[in-house]
Design a protein around this motif. Structure first.
Motif, short mmCIF file in Angstrom:
data_model
loop_
_atom_site.label_atom_id
_atom_site.label_comp_id
_atom_site.label_asym_id
_atom_site.label_seq_id
_atom_site.Cartn_x
_atom_site.Cartn_y
_atom_site.Cartn_z
N SER A 42 65.45 2.39 29.54
CA SER A 42 64.70 3.13 30.55
C SER A 42 64.69 2.28 31.81
N CYS A 43 65.14 2.82 32.90
CA CYS A 43 65.29 2.04 34.13
C CYS A 43 63.94 1.49 34.59
N SER A 87 63.15 0.52 37.40
CA SER A 87 62.88 0.91 38.78
C SER A 87 62.41 2.36 38.90
N CYS A 88 63.06 3.28 38.16
CA CYS A 88 62.72 4.71 38.31
C CYS A 88 62.27 5.37 37.02
N ARG A 89 62.39 4.66 35.89
CA ARG A 89 62.00 5.15 34.57
C ARG A 89 62.90 6.24 34.01
N PRO A 103 72.73 3.20 31.20
CA PRO A 103 73.29 2.60 32.42
C PRO A 103 74.82 2.58 32.38
N CYS A 146 71.93 2.03 37.14
CA CYS A 146 71.15 3.20 36.71
C CYS A 146 71.77 4.45 37.32
N CYS A 178 68.81 6.31 39.89
CA CYS A 178 68.37 5.74 41.18
C CYS A 178 69.37 4.78 41.79
N THR A 186 70.01 1.78 41.08
CA THR A 186 69.67 0.36 41.05
C THR A 186 70.74 -0.40 40.28
N PHE A 207 68.27 -7.17 33.22
CA PHE A 207 67.69 -6.08 33.98
C PHE A 207 66.73 -6.63 35.02
N PRO A 256 62.56 -2.75 30.36
CA PRO A 256 63.67 -1.78 30.49
C PRO A 256 63.90 -0.96 29.23
#
Length: 280
Positions: A18-19, A21-23, A28, A37, A40, A42, A53, A125
């Motif tokens: 799960s990212c 930064s943006c979930r 990836p 990601c 987003c 990232t 990460f 992450p």
């Protein structure tokens, strides 16, 4: 990754990503030495042995500094029992462990030999509810947002999953690279609020008061000028206790204690500050 077992872990990590930064929960993408990601965009540079990460922005935001200090605690009996039960276990802030296990993901901000994932505890992450147990061993005193870390531990833990957490209460200040908090027995429970049901709460041998006493006395002795250390060594416990701390304030064994030792084992510290003025 270092071993064949770790190759299986890498697949598990990607499947449960799960990212931070943006979930988003999309797997990836690999682009050369980067993981990206898809949602987003990232980018996570893969410049370590462990899967990373961490971005430069995250390192700055969460104060991840380079450090020569090493955290190297082993797994005690309670942690071993959790690992032996099976299921996926996250060691959240693993330090430099000497061992690993097939069902264990070691997460850190330092690329130690057995670490699987580089990430910050405040933004793990991993997807919601993907671990059967989470270990947090001598870690939360070193993060500047322990409540956020506790929330992340709860987020990635399955309902009914085990938490094994220990945090120092009375310890001298120690860096890894920073030391922010000590916690009482009420404080460590308050971290997780009403989302946990406590099964047991104990003072382990590694947290016995003799450690606090020994560390305080050792740090105090080493903080004195060389010519006063023998005098301090000759003191009996009764000598220290028989004199009120207010009266000790007149003695050279108190007045000559070095500044760094005062900070490391202070009973309290006093902060004076002012609020910054806003622009305009």
């Amino acid at each position: 990754m270092n071993t064949e077992t770790n190759l299986d872990k890498e697949a598990w990590i990607l499947d449960h990503f799960s990212c931070p930064s943006c979930r988003a929960e999309e797997r990836p993408l690999r682009k050369g030495d980067l993981l990206v990601c898809p949602a987003c965009k990232t980018t996570f540079p893969q410049d370590a042995t462990a899967m990373s990460f961490l971005t430069p922005q995250m390192r700055r935001k969460f104060g991840i500094d380079e450090t020569a200090n090493v955290s190297a605690h082993g797994y005690d009996e309670n942690a071993r029992k959790i690992l032996d039960r099976g299921g996926m276990v996250l060691d959240c802030g693993a330090g430099k462990k000497k061992v690993t296990f097939p069902n264990l993901i070691q997460c850190e901000v330092v690329d130690y030999p057995h670490v699987d994932v580089l990430a910050v505890n405040q933004a793990l992450p991993f997807r919601d509810a993907c671990f059967d147990a989470v270990l947090s061993l001598d870690v939360l005193e070193h993060v500047d947002q322990p409540f956020d870390c506790a929330a992340e531990i709860l987020r990635v833990l399955k309902p009914g999953g085990k938490i094994y957490c220990n945090v120092p209460f009375l310890q001298r200040e120690h860096g890894y690279p920073h030391h922010y908090f000590g916690m009482t027995r009420m404080g460590i429970r308050r971290l997780f609020g009403d989302q946990i049901e406590v099964e047991d709460h104990q003072v382990p041998l590694s947290g016995h008061p003799i450690w606090a006493l020994w560390m305080m006395l050792q740090t105090y002795r080493d903080g004195l000028p060389t010519e006063l250390r023998d005098e301090f060594h000759r003191l009996r416990v009764a000598d220290i206790l028989d004199l009120n701390p207010v009266d000790w304030m007149r003695e050279k064994l108190v007045t000559e204690l070095g500044e760094e030792a005062r900070w490391r084992i202070a009973t309290t510290t006093a902060l004076l500050a002012h609020k910054r003025e806003t622009d305009g």
